[in-house]
Write an enzyme that holds these catalytic residues in place. Structure first.
Site, short mmCIF file in Angstrom:
data_model
loop_
_atom_site.label_atom_id
_atom_site.label_comp_id
_atom_site.label_asym_id
_atom_site.label_seq_id
_atom_site.Cartn_x
_atom_site.Cartn_y
_atom_site.Cartn_z
CB CYS A 138 -17.48 -6.26 -63.66
SG CYS A 138 -16.43 -5.91 -64.72
CG HIS A 165 -15.66 -10.03 -65.20
ND1 HIS A 165 -16.54 -8.92 -66.02
CD2 HIS A 165 -16.50 -11.28 -64.91
CE1 HIS A 165 -17.36 -9.35 -64.99
NE2 HIS A 165 -17.67 -10.53 -65.03
#
Length: 935
Positions: free
Chosen positions: A321, A871
Site C-alpha cells: 500500500c 496503512h
C-alpha cells in the site's frame, strides 16, 4: 575456528549457565563466531523483541540511549519462556505445518534476528517458541553483504485438473529451476513432465520458462497463484488428453501429503539481470496487449464506463500500500501524465550507470498507460515492483515501508533513467566570492542542469539558499542547492518545554521554577535568554545555568553554544541570578547537610547525606575571611527565614550583635563592575576574637561532592581555584529559623503529563511548519561544519531560504520520529490549503517573474494507524473533471473536497497554477486557512 560450546561455563550435567554473566558470554561468543563466518543459506531465527530486551536486561548487555550514552538495562529477574506468539497468526496456512508470520512486523520493534547457534542455546535454557527460522541470502558475495529473507514468497500451487491447492514458501531470490524442483518434490512428479504458469488471480498469464530468472524477476508476488500443467503425451499416469490448440493439456495430480520446512529447501541465487529487459521495445512502440499479458490482463475493456480514465486501482501485492499510494499520486500529476502518454522513449538513457538503463522509466510508463486506459478496474503492478526493487533493493520483499522514502527513490530513479545528459561533465564547486545572490544562484542552477536534465528536474526540482555562520569567527558561507521535495517538521516536534528553578544569588527572593519553550536544536544561550525574559532579569544581572544531581552541582552550563540535546527531561536544572561580570569574582558554592547535633568540631559525622539544593553567590577576591563567608551565606538565606523567626528589623539581622551583616552582597542598578556592587560589613579586630559558639550556624570547607570537612580560616580561605565550597550543617535550631522546603524537591526539566498531551494534539497549519523548517538553527553535534576561516569543525548555525520554486511542489510532513529503541508517530492535524497556496513571503525576491506563483493541491498520501500496522492510501484529483477520488489499493471511490483535510495527511502534492510577479506577499489564500493563520 570451531564454535565455542558451553564447556567451561556450564557443568556437563546442566543445561543452564551458573550466572547471567555466563549466559551473556556464551551468546556473545556464538554471535561473533556466526557473524564472522556467515555464508549463503545460514539460518537466522526470529525472537520476540520484548523478550530479547528482557533477557538483555537480565544479563546486563549494554544498550544506548538517545544521546548515544551507554545505559545498562536494570532487570534482576530471569526472563520466562521465549514467547514468539505475537509474531505469528493464530491459524496456520493451508498445507503448512509452520506458523504464518504476521505481515506488519518490523525488525528492532517487534523482533530481533539471532544466529541458529544462539537460538539453539537460548531454547535449551528457556524453552518456549514457536520456532521461526529464516534463510540468509547474499546480495553481493564479494563484499559479504547479506539479507535475511524474513518474508519469503508464499505461493498457492493450483493443480490443473481438479483445482486442488497446495501452499508453500520459497525465497524470492530463488531461480525458476528451483521452483520447478520444489514443485516436483511437493507433488511427486518429474520435472520433464510439467510446466508451471503464472496464474495471478487465477488468470493464465505467461509460462515460467527462463530457468535462470529469479522469482522476483519473473514477477511472482506474495500470496499469488501458480498453475501446474502436465505436458501432453508425456504422462505415465494414464489420464486421457484433450485436443486443444495449445501444446499442453490439463492433467490431474494427487496432492502430496509431504510438507515443506523453511529450514530446509533449495539453494538460492544472488544474481540479477543487468541488461534491458524484454519489455523494452526496440521500435519504440507500445503494445497494450503485450504489456497487459505480462500482468495477467488483456487489452479489452472489462468495465462499463468506457469513457473513464485514471480511475484504476492497484492490487496490494503484499504490504505494498505504501507503493500504491505513491504511484497513484504520481500518475495523477498532470505533467507526468502528458509526458508518459506521449512517445518518451527517445529520452531513455541506457548509458547512465546511476539508473537502470531505462527499465524503471519504461515500467513506470507502461503502468501509467494501463492506469489511464479506459474501463479499468484494477492493475497488478508486478512488473513495476520488480524493476523498482532492482533499482532500490531495500524495497524488495514484502515488508511495509515508508511511502515518502519510496517516492524519493522513485523520482530519483526516473530522473536517472530519463536524464538527457549522456555524459556528465566534471564541474568544480565554486564559492560566491562576494557576488550578488542572483548571479551566484543562477550559476549554481546552470551547473546543476549541466549534469541533471530530465522531466523530473523540469517539473519537480526547485532551489534553496543555505547560509552557514561560524559561531567563532563569524565566517559566512552561502550555497545554492536543488531540492525535489520539502520535508517540513511539525512545530510540536521542533520545540521543547524546559523547566528551570531560578535562585537569587543575592538573597532577594525565594527560588521560583519557570517553564519556557525553546527550539529543540537551539543552545544554552537561547535557553538563558528565554529565562531572562520570563523572570524579568535586571540589566545588572545575568544567569548562571547549572545541573544539580544528588544534591550537588554536577556541572555548570557555561558554554553558550552547547546544544540543548545534552539536557535530558529527567535532569534538574537551576539558574542563579548573579551580578554582571561575576566571572571576575570568587564563586561561593553552599552545600547543605542535616546535623544530628550542633557541634563546632569540623570532622563531625562526614558520612551523612546532603539535603536541599546548592546555592551559589559571589564574593570579592579579597574578601575570603571567615566573617566574609558567613556574611555572604547569611545574606542568601534571608528569603528562607520563617515568619515566626522575624524580628522587628529582619532585614538587618546581625550575628549576635557584632558578626557579619545579613545584608551581604548588594547589587547596583546601573550595571557597574561587580567589585563596586558588592558590600560586606567587615568586623573589627575584636570581632575576630569572638567565640565561634556565637556563630548562627556551622560552616566548613568541603569538596565538590561534600564528602570532606575542613575548618574555615579566620583571615583567608582563598584556594587555587575560582570556587570556594562550604558545607552547612542544619540542626533543629536552624530548621526552626529557616524553611528549606523551597530548596528541596525541585522539578525536573520536563515531566510528561496533561500539558504535554495537550501540546501534541494541538492543530497547526502548513505555514507554521514552513516557519519551523526555515528558522535558523545550530547544526547537530554529529553534523559539524568545517569552517574555512577557523580550519576547524564547528557547530555552525544554519538558515534555509526558498529561492527557486518548482512547478510541482511536494511537501512531506515529518510525522515519524525514530531513536534506537523508540519510534513515534504524530497524529497532529495540519491545516493545509487546497486552493491558492501562496508562499511568496518565504521566497527570496529576485528579478525572475516566477517567484510568486499560486499553488493548488491535486494529491495527498495518507498514513493511518501506527508504525507497525499502519496503512497508506491516496487522494487524487482528476483535474479535467475537477473531482477528487480516494485510491485505497484496488478500491477507488469518489470523495468530497472538504474531506481531503485529515490528520492522516502525510505527503502533499501541489501544482503551480499561476506565476505573475505582480502577486503581492499578502495575496489571496485559502479562505479556510484564515483562522489558522491568525493563531
Amino acid at each position: 575456528m570451531t564454535i565455542p560450546s558451553a564447556e567451561g561455563f556450564l557443568q556437563a550435567s546442566s543445561c543452564l549457565p551458573g550466572t547471567a554473566t555466563e549466559e551473556r558470554e556464551v551468546v556473545d561468543a556464538l554471535t561473533r563466531e556466526a557473524e564472522k563466518n556467515v555464508k549463503h543459506g545460514d539460518l537466522r531465527y526470529l525472537v520476540s523483541q520484548s523478550w530479547w530486551m528482557e533477557w538483555q536486561g537480565y544479563v546486563g548487555l549494554v544498550s544506548y540511549g538517545e544521546n548515544g550514552t551507554e545505559q545498562f538495562p536494570q532487570a534482576t529477574n530471569r526472563p520466562g519462556e521465549i514467547d514468539n506468539s505475537k509474531l505469528v497468526l493464530a491459524e496456520r496456512i493451508n498445507g503448512s505445518e509452520e506458523p504464518e508470520l504476521q505481515r506488519t512486523l518490523r525488525e528492532g520493534e517487534h523482533y530481533t534476528l539471532v544466529p541458529q547457534e544462539v537460538w539453539q542455546r537460548l531454547y535449551e535454557w528457556y524453552k518456549g517458541g514457536p520456532e521461526i527460522p529464516r534463510k540468509v541470502i547474499f546480495d553481493n558475495p564479494t563484499d559479504k553483504t547479506y539479507i535475511v529473507d524474513v518474508y519469503p514468497l508464499c505461493l498457492k500451487l493450483i493443480d490443473g485438473r481438479d483445482s486442488s491447492e497446495k501452499v508453500f514458501r520459497i525465497s524470492r531470490k530463488a531461480k525458476v529451476h528451483e521452483l520447478y524442483s520444489m514443485v516436483c518434490s511437493l507433488m511427486s512428479v518429474e520435472q520433464s513432465e510439467i510446466v508451471i504458469w503464472d496464474y495471478y488471480q487465477r488468470s493464465k498469464g505467461k509460462k515460467l520458462f527462463n530457468q535462470n530468472d529469479t522469482l522476483e524477476e519473473a514477477q511472482l508476488t506474495m500470496d499469488q497463484e501458480i498453475l501446474l500443467e502436465m505436458k501432453l503425451g508425456e504422462s505415465s499416469l494414464g489420464f486421457s488428453t484433450r485436443s486443444t490448440n495449445d501444446e499442453l493439456a490439463l492433467i490431474p495430480l494427487e496432492p502430496s501429503t509431504s510438507s515443506f520446512s523453511i529450514a530446509g529447501g533449495p539453494t538460492f541465487s544472488n544474481g540479477f539481470s543487468s541488461g534491458i529487459g524484454s519489455s523494452f521495445s526496440q521500435d519504440n512502440s507500445f503494445s497494450p496487449l503485450l504489456r497487459d499479458s505480462e500482468d495477467g490482463y488483456n487489452s479489452l475493456s472489462n468495465g462499463t464506463k468506457d469513457g473513464t480514465h485514471g480511475l484504476s486501482g492497484l492490487h496490494n501485492l503484499g504490504n505494498t500500500c505504501f507503493m500504491n499510494s505513491a504511484i497513484q499520486s504520481l500518475v495523477h500529476t498532470p505533467p507526468l501524465v502528458q509526458y508518459f502518454l506521449e512517445d518518451y522513449t527517445c529520452e531513455i538513457n541506457t548509458e547512465n550507470p546511476l539508473g537502470l538503463q531505462g527499465e524503471l522509466a519504461i515500467a513506470f510508463g507502461e503502468l501509467l498507460r494501463k492506469l489511464w486506459s479506459s474501463g479499468r478496474t484494477s492493475i497488478a503492478p508486478r512488473a513495476f515492483k520488480s524493476k523498482l526493487s532492482r533499482f532500490a533493493p531495500q524495497f524488495s520483499g514484502y515488508n511495509q515501508h515508508d511511502s515518502q522514502e519510496l517516492l524519493a527513490f522513485l523520482l530519483d530513479g526516473l530522473h536517472e533513467d530519463l536524464n538527457r545528459v549522456k555524459k556528465k561533465p566534471y564541474i568544480e564547486a565554486k564559492d560566491a566570492d562576494g557576488r550578488p545572490d542572483d548571479e551566484f544562484a543562477e550559476e549554481c542552477w546552470n551547473y546543476h542542469k549541466a549534469r541533471n536534465d530530465s522531466i523530473i528536474v523540469d517539473k519537480f526540482q526547485g532551489q534553496y539558499k543555505s547560509t552557514l555562520v561560524c559561531p567563532v569567527c563569524n565566517k559566512i558561507s552561502v550555497t545554492f542547492d536543488p531540492f525535489m521535495y520539502l520535508s517540513l517538521p511539525l512545530p510540536s516536534t521542533v520545540t521543547r518545554m524546559i523547566t528551570v528553578t531560578v535562585f537569587s544569588g543575592t538573597g532577594d527572593v525565594l527560588p521560583m521554577p519557570y517553564t519556557v519553550t525553546v527550539q529543540k536544536n537551539r543552545n544554552c544561550r537561547d535557553l538563558t535568554k528565554a529565562l531572562a525574559d520570563v523572570c524579568c532579569l535586571k540589566d545588572s544581572e545575568t544567569l548562571l545555568l547549572a545541573e544539580v544531581y544528588e544534591r550537588r552541582i554536577y556541572r555548570y552550563l557555561t558554554n553558550p553554544i552547547e546544544g540543548l540535546h545534552s539536557i535530558k527531561d529527567e535532569d534538574i536544572l537551576v539558574a542563579y541570578r548573579l551580578p554582571v561580570g561575576h566571572e571576575k569574582l570568587l564563586r561561593l558554592e553552599i552545600l547543605h547537610r542535616r546535623a544530628e547535633r550542633f557541634l563546632v568540631e569540623p570532622q563531625f559525622n562526614i558520612n551523612r547525606k546532603l539535603i536541599g539544593c546548592p546555592i551559589v553567590t559571589c564574593i570579592p577576591n579579597g574578601s575570603t575571611g571567615k566573617t566574609d563567608i558567613y556574611a555572604a551565606v547569611s545574606a542568601v538565606l534571608v528569603p528562607f527565614v520563617r515568619a515566626k523567626a522575624h524580628s522587628p528589623d529582619v532585614s538587618a539581622v546581625k550575628l549576635n550583635g557584632s558578626g557579619p551583616s545579613l545584608d551581604g552582597i548588594v547589587l547596583t542598578d546601573n550595571g557597574t563592575t561587580c567589585e563596586e556592587g558588592l558590600s560586606i560589613s567587615r568586623p573589627s579586630e575584636d570581632d575576630n576574637a569572638a567565640d565561634d559558639e556565637l556563630l548562627p550556624f556551622q560552616l566548613s570547607l568541603t569538596d565538590e561532592k561534600g564528602s570532606t570537612r575542613n575548618a574555615i580560616d579566620t583571615d583567608s580561605n582563598r584556594g587555587l581555584g575560582l570556587v570556594i565550597r562550604v558545607l552547612m550543617d542544619w540542626s533543629e535550631k536552624e530548621l526552626g529559623m529557616y524553611n528549606i522546603d523551597y530548596m528541596d524537591g525541585l522539578p525536573e526539566v520536563f515531566k510528561p503529563g496533561f500539558m504535554s498531551k495537550k501540546t501534541r494534539q494541538e492543530a497547526v497549519n502548513l505555514f507554521s511548519c514552513l516557519d519551523a523548517f526555515l528558522k535558523e538553527e545550530p547544526l547537530g553535534p554529529d553534523d559539524m561544519w568545517y569552517c574555512p576561516g577557523c580550519k576547524e569543525h564547528r557547530q555552525a548555525s544554519k538558515k534555509l531560504d526558498l529561492w527557486r520554486l518548482p512547478e510541482i511542489l511536494v511537501v512531506h510532513l515529518k510525522r515519524f520520529s525514530y531513536s534506537r529503541y523508540m519510534k513515534n508517530k504524530l497524529d497532529t492535524f495540519v491545516n493545509f490549503p487546497i486552493h491558492d497556496l501562496n508562499i511568496s513571503k518565504y521566497v527570496k525576491l529576485t528579478s525572475r517573474g516566477d517567484q510568486h506563483p499560486m499553488y493548488e493541491l491535486y494529491a495527498v498520501i495518507n498514513h493511518y494507524g501506527g508504525l507497525g500496522g499502519g496503512h497508506y492510501s491516496a487522494y487524487a484529483k482528476l483535474v479535467e473533471e475537477d473531482n477528487w477520488y480516494h485510491f485505497d489499493d484496488s478500491h477507488v471511490s469518489s470523495v468530497n473536497e472538504d474531506e481531503i483535510r485529515t490528520s492522516a495527511a502525510y505527503v502533499l502534492f501541489y501544482r503551480r497554477v499561476g506565476g505573475s510577479s505582480t502577486v503581492a506577499n499578502g495575496g489571496p489564500v485559502d479562505i479556510e486557512m484564515v483562522d489558522s493563520l491568525e493563531t
